[in-house]
Design a protein around this motif. Structure first.
Motif, PDB file in Angstrom:
ATOM      1  N   ASN A   1      36.279  50.967   5.291  1.00 45.39           N
ATOM      2  CA  ASN A   1      36.526  50.498   3.940  1.00 45.39           C
ATOM      3  C   ASN A   1      37.349  49.227   4.025  1.00 45.39           C
ATOM      4  O   ASN A   1      38.525  49.257   4.347  1.00 45.39           O
ATOM      5  CB  ASN A   1      37.266  51.558   3.122  1.00 45.39           C
ATOM      6  CG  ASN A   1      37.621  51.037   1.749  1.00 45.39           C
ATOM      7  OD1 ASN A   1      36.996  50.096   1.269  1.00 45.39           O
ATOM      8  ND2 ASN A   1      38.641  51.609   1.129  1.00 45.39           N
ATOM      9  N   LEU A   2      36.724  48.117   3.773  1.00 45.70           N
ATOM     10  CA  LEU A   2      37.458  46.853   3.838  1.00 45.70           C
ATOM     11  C   LEU A   2      37.578  46.224   2.459  1.00 45.70           C
ATOM     12  O   LEU A   2      37.887  45.062   2.317  1.00 45.70           O
ATOM     13  CB  LEU A   2      36.764  45.893   4.811  1.00 45.70           C
ATOM     14  CG  LEU A   2      36.799  46.364   6.270  1.00 45.70           C
ATOM     15  CD1 LEU A   2      36.009  45.409   7.148  1.00 45.70           C
ATOM     16  CD2 LEU A   2      38.227  46.473   6.777  1.00 45.70           C
ATOM     17  N   ASN A   3      37.338  47.009   1.416  1.00 49.24           N
ATOM     18  CA  ASN A   3      37.475  46.500   0.057  1.00 49.24           C
ATOM     19  C   ASN A   3      38.956  46.417  -0.303  1.00 49.24           C
ATOM     20  O   ASN A   3      39.637  47.435  -0.466  1.00 49.24           O
ATOM     21  CB  ASN A   3      36.745  47.433  -0.915  1.00 49.24           C
ATOM     22  CG  ASN A   3      36.795  46.897  -2.334  1.00 49.24           C
ATOM     23  OD1 ASN A   3      37.504  45.935  -2.622  1.00 49.24           O
ATOM     24  ND2 ASN A   3      36.027  47.522  -3.215  1.00 49.24           N
ATOM     25  N   LEU A   4      39.445  45.186  -0.432  1.00 47.31           N
ATOM     26  CA  LEU A   4      40.878  44.999  -0.649  1.00 47.31           C
ATOM     27  C   LEU A   4      41.366  45.612  -1.959  1.00 47.31           C
ATOM     28  O   LEU A   4      42.540  45.891  -2.125  1.00 47.31           O
ATOM     29  CB  LEU A   4      41.216  43.503  -0.629  1.00 47.31           C
ATOM     30  CG  LEU A   4      41.142  42.849   0.764  1.00 47.31           C
ATOM     31  CD1 LEU A   4      41.364  41.348   0.643  1.00 47.31           C
ATOM     32  CD2 LEU A   4      42.166  43.460   1.702  1.00 47.31           C
ATOM     33  N   LEU A   5      40.415  45.808  -2.914  1.00 44.76           N
ATOM     34  CA  LEU A   5      40.840  46.340  -4.211  1.00 44.76           C
ATOM     35  C   LEU A   5      41.040  47.852  -4.171  1.00 44.76           C
ATOM     36  O   LEU A   5      41.741  48.408  -5.011  1.00 44.76           O
ATOM     37  CB  LEU A   5      39.816  45.978  -5.291  1.00 44.76           C
ATOM     38  CG  LEU A   5      39.712  44.482  -5.573  1.00 44.76           C
ATOM     39  CD1 LEU A   5      38.554  44.183  -6.502  1.00 44.76           C
ATOM     40  CD2 LEU A   5      41.016  43.966  -6.171  1.00 44.76           C
ATOM     41  N   THR A   6      40.421  48.516  -3.204  1.00 43.68           N
ATOM     42  CA  THR A   6      40.572  49.971  -3.167  1.00 43.68           C
ATOM     43  C   THR A   6      41.435  50.457  -2.002  1.00 43.68           C
ATOM     44  O   THR A   6      41.800  51.620  -1.955  1.00 43.68           O
ATOM     45  CB  THR A   6      39.204  50.669  -3.084  1.00 43.68           C
ATOM     46  OG1 THR A   6      38.530  50.200  -1.912  1.00 43.68           O
ATOM     47  CG2 THR A   6      38.351  50.398  -4.306  1.00 43.68           C
TER      48      THR A   6
END
Lengths: 115, 149
Positions: B33-38
């Motif tokens: 998971n590289l989604n900075l928002l999550t």
């Protein structure tokens, strides 16, 4: 064998110890000064000046400041080595840090000297 | 050979040699998971980075504190000048900021000292002590604000 594990100059071990010992000294001093400030309702110049006129208070304050400067050195050194990658920039910052800490030391000596 | 070099960073399930002499490495596919928002930092990580930030702030404020100490001890007039100066709302806010950094750094530091004697140095207890650090600091920062005003 054990020596090679600890490294050549044991800097990490010394830093660790300096950080802990200075932290404990500062904790004791801060708790003392904070309880004095909270318990003394109307603090005025006479009382404040008298407090810092005592020899033991000057000694404790110098001990606190020396601890603070060593603590700041280890802490800031760690932050610099972790986040500032270019060698020259980091070196300059460390020199400035060192000079600032030395000048803080002499400034506080002069402040306490004048009391 | 190149893939062998980064073996330690993979979850290896098994390594075996086939009859033909090939080495087979079975690795687990890890979810990414590289989604900075999550991405959310674990509480101990937040406590740690705030300890650093508050430490740097305290270092930067040393000259101001020394200047205030110097004025407060030099003469009754200077003491009163300083007292008036620090009574302005803006200066009170700055002092509250200083006290907040101090209080936070104090409790996070105590947590470190406790970890040195093996209190709260495991995953669960470390998470709990991180939460306690945040709650205690918040309470004392609030008390410091009440005391200042």
């Amino acid at each position: 064998m054990v020596k090679s594990v600890l490294g050549v100059n044991h800097q990490g071990l010394t830093d660790w110890l300096v950080q802990r010992v200075s932290a404990i000294v500062m904790t004791v001093y801060s708790l003392g000064l904070i309880s004095y400030l909270v318990m003394t309702q109307d603090i005025d110049y006479t009382r404040w000046h008298a407090l810092f006129s005592h020899g033991w208070m000057k000694l404790a304050t110098i001990l606190f400041i020396v601890s603070l400067l060593f603590h700041a050195w280890v802490g800031m050194w760690t932050v610099f080595t972790d986040y500032i990658k270019p060698f020259v920039l980091r070196f300059i910052l460390q020199v400035l840090l060192f000079l600032s800490l030395v000048s803080f030391f002499f400034a506080s000596l002069m402040i306490l000297w004048g009391v | 050979m190149r893939s062998l070099l980064c073996l330690p960073c993979l979850d290896i399930i098994s390594i075996f040699e086939t009859v033909k002499g090939n080495i087979v490495v079975v690795i687990k596919q890890r979810p990414k998971n590289l989604n900075l928002l999550t991405i959310r930092f674990p509480v101990p990580a937040i406590v740690s980075i705030l300890h650093r930030i508050s430490g740097v702030i305290l270092y930067l404020l040393i000259p101001l504190i020394l200047w205030a100490l110097s004025l407060s001890l030099s003469s009754p007039d200077d003491f009163d000048t300083l007292h008036q100066f620090l009574s302005s709302p803006l200066m009170k806010l700055l002092m509250w900021g200083f006290l907040s950094a101090f209080i936070y750094h104090f409790f996070a530091g105590i947590r470190h000292l406790l970890m040195d004697i093996h209190i709260g140095d495991e995953l669960k207890s470390g998470r709990l002590s991180a939460q306690i650090t945040i709650v205690l600091s918040a309470v004392f920062i609030l008390l410091a604000g009440i005391w200042l005003w």
